[in-house]
Scaffold this motif. Structure first.
Motif, PDB file in Angstrom:
ATOM      1  N   PRO A   1       0.830  -1.211   0.000  1.00 58.30           N
ATOM      2  CA  PRO A   1       0.000   0.000   0.000  1.00 58.30           C
ATOM      3  C   PRO A   1       0.856   1.250   0.000  1.00 58.30           C
ATOM      4  CG  PRO A   1      -0.776  -1.572   1.641  1.00 58.30           C
ATOM      5  CD  PRO A   1       0.557  -2.075   1.161  1.00 58.30           C
ATOM      6  N   VAL A   2       0.534   2.186  -0.847  1.00 59.45           N
ATOM      7  CA  VAL A   2       1.262   3.454  -0.916  1.00 59.45           C
ATOM      8  C   VAL A   2       0.347   4.493  -1.559  1.00 59.45           C
ATOM      9  CG1 VAL A   2       2.296   2.913  -3.151  1.00 59.45           C
ATOM     10  CG2 VAL A   2       3.426   4.564  -1.642  1.00 59.45           C
ATOM     11  N   THR A   3       0.486   5.736  -1.146  1.00 59.17           N
ATOM     12  CA  THR A   3      -0.285   6.844  -1.716  1.00 59.17           C
ATOM     13  C   THR A   3       0.573   7.570  -2.745  1.00 59.17           C
ATOM     14  OG1 THR A   3      -1.555   7.126   0.314  1.00 59.17           O
ATOM     15  CG2 THR A   3      -1.510   8.989  -1.223  1.00 59.17           C
ATOM     16  N   PRO A   4       0.085   7.758  -3.954  1.00 56.25           N
ATOM     17  CA  PRO A   4       0.910   8.397  -4.980  1.00 56.25           C
ATOM     18  C   PRO A   4       1.146   9.878  -4.704  1.00 56.25           C
ATOM     19  CG  PRO A   4      -1.320   8.061  -5.788  1.00 56.25           C
ATOM     20  CD  PRO A   4      -1.242   7.361  -4.464  1.00 56.25           C
ATOM     21  N   ASP A   5       2.292  10.369  -5.116  1.00 56.29           N
ATOM     22  CA  ASP A   5       2.595  11.803  -5.124  1.00 56.29           C
ATOM     23  C   ASP A   5       2.009  12.354  -6.419  1.00 56.29           C
ATOM     24  OD1 ASP A   5       3.675  14.316  -5.522  1.00 56.29           O
ATOM     25  OD2 ASP A   5       5.650  13.792  -4.741  1.00 56.29           O
ATOM     26  N   MET A   6       0.857  13.016  -6.316  1.00 61.63           N
ATOM     27  CA  MET A   6       0.145  13.421  -7.516  1.00 61.63           C
ATOM     28  C   MET A   6       0.853  14.537  -8.285  1.00 61.63           C
ATOM     29  SD  MET A   6      -2.311  11.326  -7.795  1.00 61.63           S
ATOM     30  CE  MET A   6      -3.655  11.979  -8.763  1.00 61.63           C
ATOM     31  N   SER A   7       1.700  15.324  -7.601  1.00 61.89           N
ATOM     32  CA  SER A   7       2.474  16.320  -8.334  1.00 61.89           C
ATOM     33  C   SER A   7       3.480  15.630  -9.245  1.00 61.89           C
ATOM     34  CB  SER A   7       3.176  17.278  -7.368  1.00 61.89           C
ATOM     35  OG  SER A   7       4.085  16.588  -6.534  1.00 61.89           O
ATOM     36  N   ALA A   8       4.085  14.536  -8.774  1.00 57.54           N
ATOM     37  CA  ALA A   8       5.016  13.770  -9.608  1.00 57.54           C
ATOM     38  C   ALA A   8       4.266  13.083 -10.752  1.00 57.54           C
ATOM     39  CB  ALA A   8       5.756  12.742  -8.755  1.00 57.54           C
ATOM     40  N   VAL A   9       3.082  12.550 -10.458  1.00 51.24           N
ATOM     41  CA  VAL A   9       2.284  11.896 -11.498  1.00 51.24           C
ATOM     42  C   VAL A   9       1.905  12.902 -12.583  1.00 51.24           C
ATOM     43  CG1 VAL A   9       0.094  10.709 -11.972  1.00 51.24           C
ATOM     44  CG2 VAL A   9       1.404  10.142  -9.912  1.00 51.24           C
ATOM     45  N   ALA A  10       1.545  14.120 -12.189  1.00 52.88           N
ATOM     46  CA  ALA A  10       1.165  15.151 -13.157  1.00 52.88           C
ATOM     47  C   ALA A  10       2.324  15.490 -14.084  1.00 52.88           C
ATOM     48  CB  ALA A  10       0.690  16.397 -12.423  1.00 52.88           C
ATOM     49  N   LYS A  11       3.532  15.571 -13.551  1.00 51.33           N
ATOM     50  CA  LYS A  11       4.699  15.855 -14.384  1.00 51.33           C
ATOM     51  C   LYS A  11       4.921  14.749 -15.411  1.00 51.33           C
ATOM     52  CE  LYS A  11       7.116  18.599 -10.881  1.00 51.33           C
ATOM     53  NZ  LYS A  11       8.290  18.659  -9.960  1.00 51.33           N
ATOM     54  N   ILE A  12       4.782  13.514 -14.974  1.00 47.10           N
ATOM     55  CA  ILE A  12       4.955  12.383 -15.891  1.00 47.10           C
ATOM     56  C   ILE A  12       3.845  12.369 -16.941  1.00 47.10           C
ATOM     57  CG2 ILE A  12       4.892   9.864 -16.041  1.00 47.10           C
ATOM     58  CD1 ILE A  12       6.264   9.837 -13.276  1.00 47.10           C
ATOM     59  N   LEU A  13       2.620  12.627 -16.526  1.00 44.67           N
ATOM     60  CA  LEU A  13       1.500  12.667 -17.454  1.00 44.67           C
ATOM     61  C   LEU A  13       1.722  13.734 -18.514  1.00 44.67           C
ATOM     62  CD1 LEU A  13      -1.328  11.531 -18.113  1.00 44.67           C
ATOM     63  CD2 LEU A  13      -2.277  13.228 -16.542  1.00 44.67           C
ATOM     64  N   ARG A  14       2.223  14.886 -18.090  1.00 40.46           N
ATOM     65  CA  ARG A  14       2.497  15.988 -19.019  1.00 40.46           C
ATOM     66  C   ARG A  14       3.600  15.594 -20.001  1.00 40.46           C
ATOM     67  NH1 ARG A  14       3.719  19.396 -15.415  1.00 40.46           N
ATOM     68  NH2 ARG A  14       1.552  19.975 -14.998  1.00 40.46           N
ATOM     69  N   ALA A  15       4.611  14.894 -19.524  1.00 39.11           N
ATOM     70  CA  ALA A  15       5.708  14.477 -20.401  1.00 39.11           C
ATOM     71  C   ALA A  15       5.254  13.411 -21.404  1.00 39.11           C
ATOM     72  CB  ALA A  15       6.868  13.946 -19.561  1.00 39.11           C
ATOM     73  N   ARG A  16       4.376  12.516 -20.972  1.00 39.47           N
ATOM     74  CA  ARG A  16       3.899  11.446 -21.851  1.00 39.47           C
ATOM     75  C   ARG A  16       2.867  11.942 -22.863  1.00 39.47           C
ATOM     76  NH1 ARG A  16       4.446   6.003 -20.024  1.00 39.47           N
ATOM     77  NH2 ARG A  16       2.288   5.503 -20.574  1.00 39.47           N
ATOM     78  N   HIS A  17       2.123  12.976 -22.493  1.00 42.54           N
ATOM     79  CA  HIS A  17       1.068  13.518 -23.359  1.00 42.54           C
ATOM     80  C   HIS A  17       1.182  15.046 -23.361  1.00 42.54           C
ATOM     81  CE1 HIS A  17      -0.661   9.487 -23.344  1.00 42.54           C
ATOM     82  NE2 HIS A  17      -0.532   9.497 -22.037  1.00 42.54           N
ATOM     83  N   PRO A  18       2.196  15.593 -24.024  1.00 43.12           N
ATOM     84  CA  PRO A  18       2.483  17.027 -23.920  1.00 43.12           C
ATOM     85  C   PRO A  18       1.406  17.944 -24.492  1.00 43.12           C
ATOM     86  CG  PRO A  18       3.864  15.970 -25.586  1.00 43.12           C
ATOM     87  CD  PRO A  18       3.180  14.873 -24.845  1.00 43.12           C
ATOM     88  N   ASP A  19       0.502  17.402 -25.298  1.00 41.52           N
ATOM     89  CA  ASP A  19      -0.557  18.249 -25.872  1.00 41.52           C
ATOM     90  C   ASP A  19      -1.707  18.487 -24.905  1.00 41.52           C
ATOM     91  OD1 ASP A  19       0.859  18.423 -28.216  1.00 41.52           O
ATOM     92  OD2 ASP A  19      -0.181  16.730 -29.156  1.00 41.52           O
ATOM     93  N   LEU A  20      -1.698  17.805 -23.747  1.00 39.03           N
ATOM     94  CA  LEU A  20      -2.785  17.934 -22.782  1.00 39.03           C
ATOM     95  C   LEU A  20      -2.402  18.893 -21.669  1.00 39.03           C
ATOM     96  CD1 LEU A  20      -3.835  14.213 -22.362  1.00 39.03           C
ATOM     97  CD2 LEU A  20      -4.968  15.945 -23.732  1.00 39.03           C
ATOM     98  N   THR A  21      -3.431  19.514 -21.085  1.00 37.74           N
ATOM     99  CA  THR A  21      -3.244  20.264 -19.858  1.00 37.74           C
ATOM    100  C   THR A  21      -3.394  19.294 -18.698  1.00 37.74           C
ATOM    101  OG1 THR A  21      -4.169  22.248 -20.847  1.00 37.74           O
ATOM    102  CG2 THR A  21      -4.076  22.179 -18.442  1.00 37.74           C
ATOM    103  N   THR A  22      -2.354  19.203 -17.846  1.00 37.95           N
ATOM    104  CA  THR A  22      -2.396  18.256 -16.747  1.00 37.95           C
ATOM    105  C   THR A  22      -1.952  18.915 -15.464  1.00 37.95           C
ATOM    106  OG1 THR A  22      -0.129  17.528 -17.150  1.00 37.95           O
ATOM    107  CG2 THR A  22      -1.862  16.313 -18.267  1.00 37.95           C
ATOM    108  N   GLY A  23      -2.474  18.410 -14.347  1.00 34.92           N
ATOM    109  CA  GLY A  23      -2.040  18.900 -13.047  1.00 34.92           C
ATOM    110  C   GLY A  23      -3.021  18.496 -11.984  1.00 34.92           C
ATOM    111  N   PRO A  24      -2.589  18.466 -10.727  1.00 38.33           N
ATOM    112  CA  PRO A  24      -3.521  18.209  -9.631  1.00 38.33           C
ATOM    113  C   PRO A  24      -4.517  19.343  -9.508  1.00 38.33           C
ATOM    114  CG  PRO A  24      -1.232  17.957  -8.949  1.00 38.33           C
ATOM    115  CD  PRO A  24      -1.226  18.640 -10.280  1.00 38.33           C
ATOM    116  N   ASP A  25      -5.691  19.013  -9.034  1.00 41.33           N
ATOM    117  CA  ASP A  25      -6.708  20.026  -8.789  1.00 41.33           C
ATOM    118  C   ASP A  25      -6.418  20.703  -7.455  1.00 41.33           C
ATOM    119  OD1 ASP A  25      -9.304  21.224  -9.562  1.00 41.33           O
ATOM    120  OD2 ASP A  25      -9.909  20.374  -7.641  1.00 41.33           O
ATOM    121  N   GLY A  26      -6.572  21.999  -7.391  1.00 38.44           N
ATOM    122  CA  GLY A  26      -6.335  22.686  -6.132  1.00 38.44           C
ATOM    123  C   GLY A  26      -5.794  24.074  -6.358  1.00 38.44           C
ATOM    124  N   SER A  27      -5.388  24.736  -5.276  1.00 32.39           N
ATOM    125  CA  SER A  27      -4.979  26.131  -5.336  1.00 32.39           C
ATOM    126  C   SER A  27      -3.546  26.309  -5.780  1.00 32.39           C
ATOM    127  CB  SER A  27      -5.154  26.766  -3.948  1.00 32.39           C
ATOM    128  OG  SER A  27      -4.344  26.073  -3.005  1.00 32.39           O
TER     129      SER A  27
END
Length: 276
Positions: free
Chosen positions: A29-55
């Motif tokens: 069991p582990v909780t993902p670091d969503m800021s790290a996931v967002a960076k990877i998502l952006r790198a894998r799909h650079p045409d998309l807007t990606t990021g965690p929701d929040g302020s």
């Protein structure tokens, strides 16, 4: 930060049931670091807007249960327990993934992943959810497998690679992550049946033939599957489909004896013989 997290989790609880649910199996069991996931998502799909929701604060982003992918929000929730046992799921998976039963037996946690919202097309939800799962796997070495919509299990390595094509144009997106095509024999004929297509169009395909080889049959079912995923349920009871008059395939709405009465598009290629 606490109020924001509680509010986000309440939204997740209200909305996750309205789209595809996927389980990402974890060795521990582990909780993902969503800021790290967002960076990877952006790198894998650079045409998309990606990021965690929040302020925008880094510590809120890292712990957020929501991530943006294009114009959609996806919920990711960490669960410190295995998924419920499903012997039929892992029996199907073992035909193409021999290690699947061992992975299922030893995983100790999982992530629940689902796009939020009620009105998105199934293909949109599948593309977005698949892309986010790929980024989660890339960010988390603990990932060991994915169960899609409770019906289809795939190894994490395959999902990592194929999810790069989540937004590829028809017919090149990774629909084989979303459904199984299982061969069978019946009354001197061969057949193939899908598991997972009904998540998109409400029915599976059950195709019997005395003419085609098994590879040709699998190709035919795969082609019809991806066509239906792309266009929706455009094949009606009694329709015939095919590239020419000599390749016409009759389609009937029936309940499958193989899949315990589930609705299917029952297909056969005897129709052309009746025209000759």
């Amino acid at each position: 930060m606490g109020e924001t997290s509680i509010s986000a989790k309440r939204s997740v609880g209200q909305l996750m049931g309205n789209s595809f649910l996927a389980f990402v199996l974890l060795g521990r069991p582990v909780t993902p670091d969503m800021s790290a996931v967002a960076k990877i998502l952006r790198a894998r799909h650079p045409d998309l807007t990606t990021g965690p929701d929040g302020s925008g604060e880094q510590q809120v982003q890292a712990g957020s249960p929501l991530i943006r992918c294009g114009n959609e929000l996806v919920a990711v929730m960490s669960m410190p327990a295995p998924i419920p046992e499903d012997r039929s799921l892992w029996a199907r998976a073992a035909t193409t993934w021999p290690e699947s039963k061992a992975v299922a037996a030893r995983h100790r946690g999982h992530l629940i992943v689902s796009m939020l919202g009620k009105n998105a097309r199934p293909l949109v939800a599948a593309r977005v959810t698949t892309a986010v799962i790929g980024a989660l796997i890339a960010a988390m070495p603990e990932c060991c497998g994915v169960v899609w919509a409770g019906r289809v299990a795939r190894p994490s390595g395959l999902w990592l690679e194929m999810s790069r094509h989540s937004f590829a144009p028809f017919p090149d997106y990774p629909f084989t992550l979303w459904l199984d095509i299982l061969p069978f024999q019946s009354d001197g004929k061969i057949g193939a049946i899908t598991v997972g297509l009904s998540t998109f169009v409400g029915r599976e395909i059950e195709f019997e033939t005395a003419k085609l080889t098994l590879p040709a049959l699998i190709d035919k079912v795969a082609g019809l599957s991806v066509y239906l995923i792309e266009h929706g349920n455009v094949v009606k009871d009694g329709d015939t489909i095919g590239a020419s008059a000599t390749e016409r395939i009759a389609v009937r709405y029936r309940n499958s004896e193989i899949l315990g009465g589930l609705p299917v598009f029952s297909c056969n290629d005897d129709f052309a013989d009746s025209l000759q």
